[in-house]
Scaffold this motif. Structure first.
Motif, PDB file in Angstrom:
ATOM      1  N   GLU A 126      -1.966   0.618  -2.858  1.00 42.49           N
ATOM      2  CA  GLU A 126      -1.482   0.590  -1.823  1.00 42.49           C
ATOM      3  C   GLU A 126      -0.699  -0.617  -1.460  1.00 42.49           C
ATOM      4  O   GLU A 126      -0.843  -1.779  -1.759  1.00 42.49           O
ATOM      5  CB  GLU A 126      -2.957   0.397  -0.555  1.00 42.49           C
ATOM      6  CG  GLU A 126      -3.808   1.292  -0.446  1.00 42.49           C
ATOM      7  CD  GLU A 126      -4.810   0.888   0.404  1.00 42.49           C
ATOM      8  OE1 GLU A 126      -6.103   1.216   0.040  1.00 42.49           O
ATOM      9  OE2 GLU A 126      -4.720   0.205   1.362  1.00 42.49           O
ATOM     10  N   VAL A 127       0.440  -0.505  -0.749  1.00 43.02           N
ATOM     11  CA  VAL A 127       1.353  -1.531  -0.697  1.00 43.02           C
ATOM     12  C   VAL A 127       1.772  -1.934   0.880  1.00 43.02           C
ATOM     13  O   VAL A 127       2.527  -2.880   1.188  1.00 43.02           O
ATOM     14  CB  VAL A 127       2.910  -1.336  -1.323  1.00 43.02           C
ATOM     15  CG1 VAL A 127       2.258  -1.169  -2.660  1.00 43.02           C
ATOM     16  CG2 VAL A 127       3.605   0.062  -1.057  1.00 43.02           C
ATOM     17  N   GLY A 128       1.432  -1.031   1.920  1.00 43.46           N
ATOM     18  CA  GLY A 128       1.565  -1.245   3.171  1.00 43.46           C
ATOM     19  C   GLY A 128       1.140  -0.177   4.114  1.00 43.46           C
ATOM     20  O   GLY A 128       0.542   0.764   3.718  1.00 43.46           O
ATOM     21  N   VAL A 129       1.359  -0.371   5.308  1.00 46.63           N
ATOM     22  CA  VAL A 129       0.953   0.585   6.369  1.00 46.63           C
ATOM     23  C   VAL A 129       2.061   0.771   7.231  1.00 46.63           C
ATOM     24  O   VAL A 129       2.834  -0.003   7.760  1.00 46.63           O
ATOM     25  CB  VAL A 129      -0.155  -0.048   7.210  1.00 46.63           C
ATOM     26  CG1 VAL A 129      -0.565   0.875   8.364  1.00 46.63           C
ATOM     27  CG2 VAL A 129      -1.323  -0.360   6.440  1.00 46.63           C
ATOM     28  N   ARG A 130       2.483   2.184   7.566  1.00 48.22           N
ATOM     29  CA  ARG A 130       3.374   2.590   8.640  1.00 48.22           C
ATOM     30  C   ARG A 130       2.640   2.901   9.860  1.00 48.22           C
ATOM     31  O   ARG A 130       1.841   4.125  10.202  1.00 48.22           O
ATOM     32  CB  ARG A 130       4.171   3.674   8.322  1.00 48.22           C
ATOM     33  CG  ARG A 130       5.182   3.513   6.926  1.00 48.22           C
ATOM     34  CD  ARG A 130       6.201   4.396   6.715  1.00 48.22           C
ATOM     35  NE  ARG A 130       6.734   4.395   5.348  1.00 48.22           N
ATOM     36  CZ  ARG A 130       7.539   3.630   4.968  1.00 48.22           C
ATOM     37  NH1 ARG A 130       8.190   2.715   5.831  1.00 48.22           N
ATOM     38  NH2 ARG A 130       7.970   3.838   3.712  1.00 48.22           N
TER      39      ARG A 130
END
Ligand SMILES: CC(=O)SCCNC(=O)CCNC(=O)[C@H](O)C(C)(C)COP(=O)(O)OP(=O)(O)OC[C@H]1O[C@@H](n2cnc3c(N)ncnc32)[C@H](O)[C@@H]1OP(=O)(O)O
Length: 153
Positions: A126-130
């Motif tokens: 996981e590298v981020g959230v949109r």
């Protein structure tokens, strides 16, 4: 069960749409798949998994410069947990490495634990959230990322 991986063609679309509708709350239309495999989008790359003549899964991706972005993946409900999604993604990764791609990325619903488990098993992080990425229910997407190395992953 022998599974073969092949490139998606128009004759596959009726079977793909049945899987799509049984897999997603906001399924792609036939027109969307037709546009993706029409050849007009030079980034698009679409695979199917077959068991004899039956389509049992598919994967879509866009090759964009040094990255490949998985746009869609689904497996026929009756054929899940038999390694078909893993086979499709590993086929894509082999092709990506041959084209000099250095990373694979995708978005997945924060509630979609089975798919997240699949991706983590294949080395995605996981590298981020949109935020509110999915328009049908404003759900957030996790951005997942896998760096490709030349050695076998
Ligand atoms: C970018 C996007 O498209 S995100 C959306 C992804 N697609 C969907 O959610 C559509 C609906 N779901 C599906 O079509 C399928 O459940 C998929 C594509 C998520 C997985 O396809 P499958 O062919 O069943 O996965 P596969 O058999 O290759 O699973 C490999 C590993 O992933 C994990 N996994 C897969 N499904 C599950 C599950 N339901 N629960 C827990 N872990 C799972 C397991 O670790 C599994 O290994 P194991 O069976 O040895 O334990």
């Amino acid at each position: 069960m022998i599974i073969t991986i092949d490139y998606m063609n128009r004759n596959d679309l009726d079977q793909i749409l049945a899987i799509e509708r049984s897999s997603f709350s906001n399924p792609w239309s036939k027109q969307t798949f037709e546009a993706e495999i029409s050849g007009e989008n030079k980034f698009a790359y679409y695979l199917v998994a077959r068991c004899k003549d039956e389509v049992v899964g598919y994967l879509g991706a866009w090759f964009i410069l040094s990255e490949v972005h998985i746009t869609n993946i689904a497996v026929k409900p009756s054929h899940r947990r038999r390694g078909i999604a893993k086979k499709l993604i590993n086929f894509l990764i082999t092709q990506a490495k041959e084209r000099g791609v250095t990373a694979v990325t995708l978005e997945v619903r924060v509630s979609n634990y089975p798919a997240q488990k699949l991706y983590r098993k294949l080395g995605f992080k996981e590298v981020g959230v949109r935020p509110k990425y999915y328009q049908d229910n404003n759900e957030d997407a996790l951005i997942m990322w896998k760096v490709l190395t030349k050695k076998k992953d």
